[in-house]
Design a protein around this motif. Structure first.
Motif, PDB file in Angstrom:
ATOM      1  N   LEU A 304       0.878  -1.203  -0.006  1.00 12.79           N
ATOM      2  CA  LEU A 304       0.066   0.125  -0.055  1.00 12.79           C
ATOM      3  C   LEU A 304       0.930   1.180  -0.041  1.00 12.79           C
ATOM      4  O   LEU A 304       0.649   2.125  -0.717  1.00 12.79           O
ATOM      5  CB  LEU A 304      -0.816  -0.046   1.289  1.00 12.79           C
ATOM      6  N   ARG A 305       1.865   1.346   0.729  1.00 11.52           N
ATOM      7  CA  ARG A 305       2.619   2.389   0.901  1.00 11.52           C
ATOM      8  C   ARG A 305       3.629   2.648  -0.332  1.00 11.52           C
ATOM      9  O   ARG A 305       3.889   3.905  -0.836  1.00 11.52           O
ATOM     10  CB  ARG A 305       3.814   2.084   2.240  1.00 11.52           C
ATOM     11  N   ALA A 306       4.070   1.468  -0.965  1.00 10.50           N
ATOM     12  CA  ALA A 306       4.836   1.336  -2.186  1.00 10.50           C
ATOM     13  C   ALA A 306       4.397   0.700  -3.150  1.00 10.50           C
ATOM     14  O   ALA A 306       4.831  -0.498  -3.347  1.00 10.50           O
ATOM     15  CB  ALA A 306       6.223   1.242  -2.109  1.00 10.50           C
ATOM     16  N   PRO A 307       3.278   0.837  -4.001  1.00 10.74           N
ATOM     17  CA  PRO A 307       2.637  -0.388  -4.713  1.00 10.74           C
ATOM     18  C   PRO A 307       3.725  -0.757  -5.671  1.00 10.74           C
ATOM     19  O   PRO A 307       4.300  -0.275  -6.405  1.00 10.74           O
ATOM     20  CB  PRO A 307       1.624   0.680  -5.651  1.00 10.74           C
ATOM     21  N   ILE A 368       7.287   4.481   2.994  1.00  9.15           N
ATOM     22  CA  ILE A 368       7.668   3.049   3.023  1.00  9.15           C
ATOM     23  C   ILE A 368       9.161   2.875   3.928  1.00  9.15           C
ATOM     24  O   ILE A 368       9.106   1.923   4.222  1.00  9.15           O
ATOM     25  CB  ILE A 368       7.844   2.481   1.515  1.00  9.15           C
ATOM     26  N   TRP A 369       9.908   3.634   3.915  1.00  6.69           N
ATOM     27  CA  TRP A 369      11.172   3.651   4.500  1.00  6.69           C
ATOM     28  C   TRP A 369      10.847   3.692   5.992  1.00  6.69           C
ATOM     29  O   TRP A 369      11.679   2.732   6.672  1.00  6.69           O
ATOM     30  CB  TRP A 369      12.269   4.813   4.134  1.00  6.69           C
ATOM     31  N   ALA A 370      10.159   4.435   6.635  1.00  3.42           N
ATOM     32  CA  ALA A 370       9.956   4.344   7.935  1.00  3.42           C
ATOM     33  C   ALA A 370       9.145   2.953   8.173  1.00  3.42           C
ATOM     34  O   ALA A 370       9.244   2.489   9.213  1.00  3.42           O
ATOM     35  CB  ALA A 370       8.853   5.599   8.198  1.00  3.42           C
ATOM     36  N   CYS A 371       8.083   2.618   7.507  1.00  2.77           N
ATOM     37  CA  CYS A 371       7.815   1.247   7.515  1.00  2.77           C
ATOM     38  C   CYS A 371       8.789  -0.094   7.701  1.00  2.77           C
ATOM     39  O   CYS A 371       8.696  -0.952   8.465  1.00  2.77           O
ATOM     40  CB  CYS A 371       6.599   0.931   6.441  1.00  2.77           C
ATOM     41  N   TYR A 372       9.717   0.147   6.631  1.00  5.86           N
ATOM     42  CA  TYR A 372      10.722  -0.884   6.732  1.00  5.86           C
ATOM     43  C   TYR A 372      11.565  -0.671   8.150  1.00  5.86           C
ATOM     44  O   TYR A 372      11.778  -1.518   8.710  1.00  5.86           O
ATOM     45  CB  TYR A 372      11.726  -0.517   5.667  1.00  5.86           C
ATOM     46  N   ALA A 373      11.744   0.525   8.391  1.00  9.50           N
ATOM     47  CA  ALA A 373      12.410   0.672   9.763  1.00  9.50           C
ATOM     48  C   ALA A 373      11.745   0.080  10.917  1.00  9.50           C
ATOM     49  O   ALA A 373      12.372  -0.304  11.835  1.00  9.50           O
ATOM     50  CB  ALA A 373      12.872   2.403   9.981  1.00  9.50           C
ATOM     51  N   GLY A 374      10.801   0.437  11.004  1.00  7.67           N
ATOM     52  CA  GLY A 374       9.876   0.146  12.139  1.00  7.67           C
ATOM     53  C   GLY A 374       9.795  -1.327  12.250  1.00  7.67           C
ATOM     54  O   GLY A 374       9.602  -2.108  13.142  1.00  7.67           O
ATOM     55  N   ASP A 433      -9.322  -2.382   7.233  1.00  6.34           N
ATOM     56  CA  ASP A 433      -8.267  -2.149   5.977  1.00  6.34           C
ATOM     57  C   ASP A 433      -6.871  -2.208   6.784  1.00  6.34           C
ATOM     58  O   ASP A 433      -6.780  -2.308   8.154  1.00  6.34           O
ATOM     59  CB  ASP A 433      -8.494  -0.845   5.634  1.00  6.34           C
ATOM     60  N   ILE A 434      -6.119  -2.535   6.133  1.00  7.13           N
ATOM     61  CA  ILE A 434      -4.808  -2.720   6.467  1.00  7.13           C
ATOM     62  C   ILE A 434      -4.091  -1.524   7.220  1.00  7.13           C
ATOM     63  O   ILE A 434      -3.397  -2.118   8.647  1.00  7.13           O
ATOM     64  CB  ILE A 434      -3.608  -3.219   5.642  1.00  7.13           C
ATOM     65  N   VAL A 435      -4.356  -0.438   7.225  1.00  8.90           N
ATOM     66  CA  VAL A 435      -3.696   0.722   7.893  1.00  8.90           C
ATOM     67  C   VAL A 435      -4.433   0.683   9.433  1.00  8.90           C
ATOM     68  O   VAL A 435      -3.613   0.839  10.303  1.00  8.90           O
ATOM     69  CB  VAL A 435      -3.733   2.116   7.140  1.00  8.90           C
ATOM     70  N   THR A 436      -5.797   0.298   9.541  1.00  6.80           N
ATOM     71  CA  THR A 436      -6.255   0.328  10.656  1.00  6.80           C
ATOM     72  C   THR A 436      -5.874  -0.919  11.461  1.00  6.80           C
ATOM     73  O   THR A 436      -5.828  -0.959  12.786  1.00  6.80           O
ATOM     74  CB  THR A 436      -7.874   0.181  10.404  1.00  6.80           C
ATOM     75  N   GLN A 437      -5.843  -2.100  10.839  1.00  6.66           N
ATOM     76  CA  GLN A 437      -5.236  -3.131  11.487  1.00  6.66           C
ATOM     77  C   GLN A 437      -3.925  -3.056  12.115  1.00  6.66           C
ATOM     78  O   GLN A 437      -3.788  -3.334  13.224  1.00  6.66           O
ATOM     79  CB  GLN A 437      -4.948  -4.333  10.590  1.00  6.66           C
TER      80      GLN A 437
END
Length: 496
Positions: A304-307, A368-374, A433-437
């Protein structure tokens, strides 16, 4: 020639080598980090909602439904047939991934993958039934290490093939099919064990290693195949040492099965009778449920963050780094000189808060980089705490009991994960949805943080009060001793 072959297969080296080869090819699946882009891409043309709310939940349900019966079947048939079943399930899984289409077909994929993860118990228990106890520590290290290496190599290879060679996700899955097929071939050469943990134990079993050796077995993180280091099941029955069980004599198989179940119940009651072990097991079950849920759905958030159809995908590199960091954190545990009886709950609370923070970052950030780091920090913290929990439980139980306890902890974790899936993910539940999850998962770990922070405060306050009581008693004893000495001196002077 036949005598040489028999001598070869009777040693610890040959079955360990074959099992390590099986583990390597079983984990060598370069397509796994790219499963979601593959399903939502042109090969399968599924929507994100279909993948998240209808397909992925099937894995959790099938895993839960199959785990306990497969555990008993694994012991009854002595491991090797279940390893062959796992190999066949892997082949069927990737054949369906390659050539089947539609939601129902992909749900069938998830069902067979649930069979794969449920049968992992055979891999982690097999080796203890064919080698003597003095080799447990060595063979455990080999089997665990080779799966970590394979998972890392697979993720790096997948990333290099996608980024540099432009290999399609379809061909990545073809490579995975070839690898799991080689794993099945390796399983055919495994010697058949003559004993198992419950149904086929020897009359005079070998002595199992004490807590010291149990620690070496238990501290290695469990690689996840869905995951993996998944876990988990992990360590479920990771030490398949013989457990005291009634023999199946003339009583018949039904009574013997009842005896096995009763013995399991007695062992579990003994394991959870300790408040300390109960506390560590509670964290294990709660955190593992949340961890498995995050690992199962994080690719959907990344997509979702980086299709994948319009952005570069680095899922393989992230998984490789995450596996490496997990190995490092597990290795560093041996150098931590901490009184875990006093500060264990505090560590659980602090690192659970870090995990919650990482999940909240993944929820609120659009980068997406923040998601990867997290994700990297989240996984490293979880594996660190899981290693500590494994250590704390292992040093307080005999090998056969902590193997059982690990398995039961993972079963409870899977039960909690199933509830989360039904309520949060499944289209028949809330179908969020995935973000709310990920907001829910972050809040879930925040609750875990609160539970163990409160517990740690109670423990620290109790320890402080006990120290004050001991200090007060010591001072009173010293004062009484001093007064007694003064009375003796005064009495002596009076006589003079």
């Amino acid at each position: 020639m036949g005598c040489w072959k028999q001598e070869k297969t009777s040693t610890w080296f040959f079955p360990t080598l074959i099992l390590c080869l099986y583990g390597f090819f079983y984990m060598m699946k370069p397509s796994e980090p790219f499963l979601t882009p593959y399903l939502t891409g042109p090969d399968k043309n599924l929507t994100t909602d279909e993948v998240t709310n209808q397909i992925f939940p099937v894995w959790t349900y099938s895993y839960l439904a199959l785990l306990f019966p497969v555990f008993l079947l694994t012991d009854y048939v002595r491991y090797k047939p279940v390893l062959l079943l796992q190999g066949l399930s892997l082949i069927v899984t990737w054949l369906l991934l390659l050539f089947a289409h539609g939601v129902v077909a992909m749900q069938l994929v998830e069902f067979f993958y649930g069979m794969v993860t449920a049968t992992e118990v055979a891999y982690y228990a097999y080796i203890y039934s064919v080698v003597s106890s003095q080799h447990y520590q060595r063979v455990t290290s080999y089997c665990r290490s080779v799966t970590l290496v394979a998972a890392t190599v697979a993720a790096v290879l997948g990333q290099l093939l996608v980024s540099l060679a432009g290999v399609s996700y379809f061909h990545l899955n073809a490579i995975s099919l070839a690898s799991v097929s080689l794993a099945f071939v390796c399983a055919l050469f495994l010697p058949m064990p003559q004993r198992s943990m419950f149904f086929h134990r020897k009359d005079a079993p070998e002595p199992v290693p004490g807590p010291g050796k149990g620690l070496a077995v238990g501290t290695a993180p469990r690689p996840q195949s869905c995951q993996e280091e998944r876990s988990p099941a992990d360590a479920a029955a990771a030490a398949g040492a013989p457990s005291p069980q009634p023999q199946a004599g003339s009583a018949g198989p039904h009574r013997h099965l009842l005896g096995v179940l009763l013995q399991l119940g007695r062992d579990l009651r003994h394991c959870y009778g300790s408040r300390k072990l109960l506390c560590w097991s509670l964290w294990w079950a709660l955190a593992t449920a949340g961890f498995n849920q995050v690992v199962n759905y994080v690719q959907v958030l990344w997509d979702l963050r980086a299709p994948s159809h319009s952005s570069a995908v680095y899922n393989g590199a992230v998984e490789a780094i995450a596996t490496f960091l997990s190995s490092v954190t597990s290795f560093l545990v041996q150098y931590m000189q901490i009184n875990w009886d006093h500060f264990g709950e505090l560590a659980l609370g602090i690192f659970s808060a870090i995990d919650a923070g990482c999940l909240f970052l993944m929820h609120f950030s659009i980068s997406i980089w923040a998601c990867y780091a997290g994700y990297l920090i989240f996984k490293a913290c979880y594996v660190l705490l899981l290693t500590i929990a494994t250590f704390q439980i292992a040093v307080n139980l005999s090998m056969e009991r902590y193997a059982l306890m690990f398995g039961f902890n993972n079963f409870i974790a899977l039960l909690i994960q199933t509830i989360l899936t039904i309520v949060v993910v499944d289209s028949r539940g809330l179908g969020l949805d995935i973000v709310t999850q990920f907001l829910i998962y972050g809040s879930y770990f925040a609750v875990i943080h609160g539970i163990f922070m409160i517990r740690s405060i109670c423990v620290l306050v109790s320890c402080k009060c006990q120290r004050k009581i001991v200090r007060s008693c010591t001072e009173q004893l010293n004062q009484a001793e001093h007064e007694s000495r003064e009375q003796i001196v005064t009495s002596h002077m009076t006589r003079l």
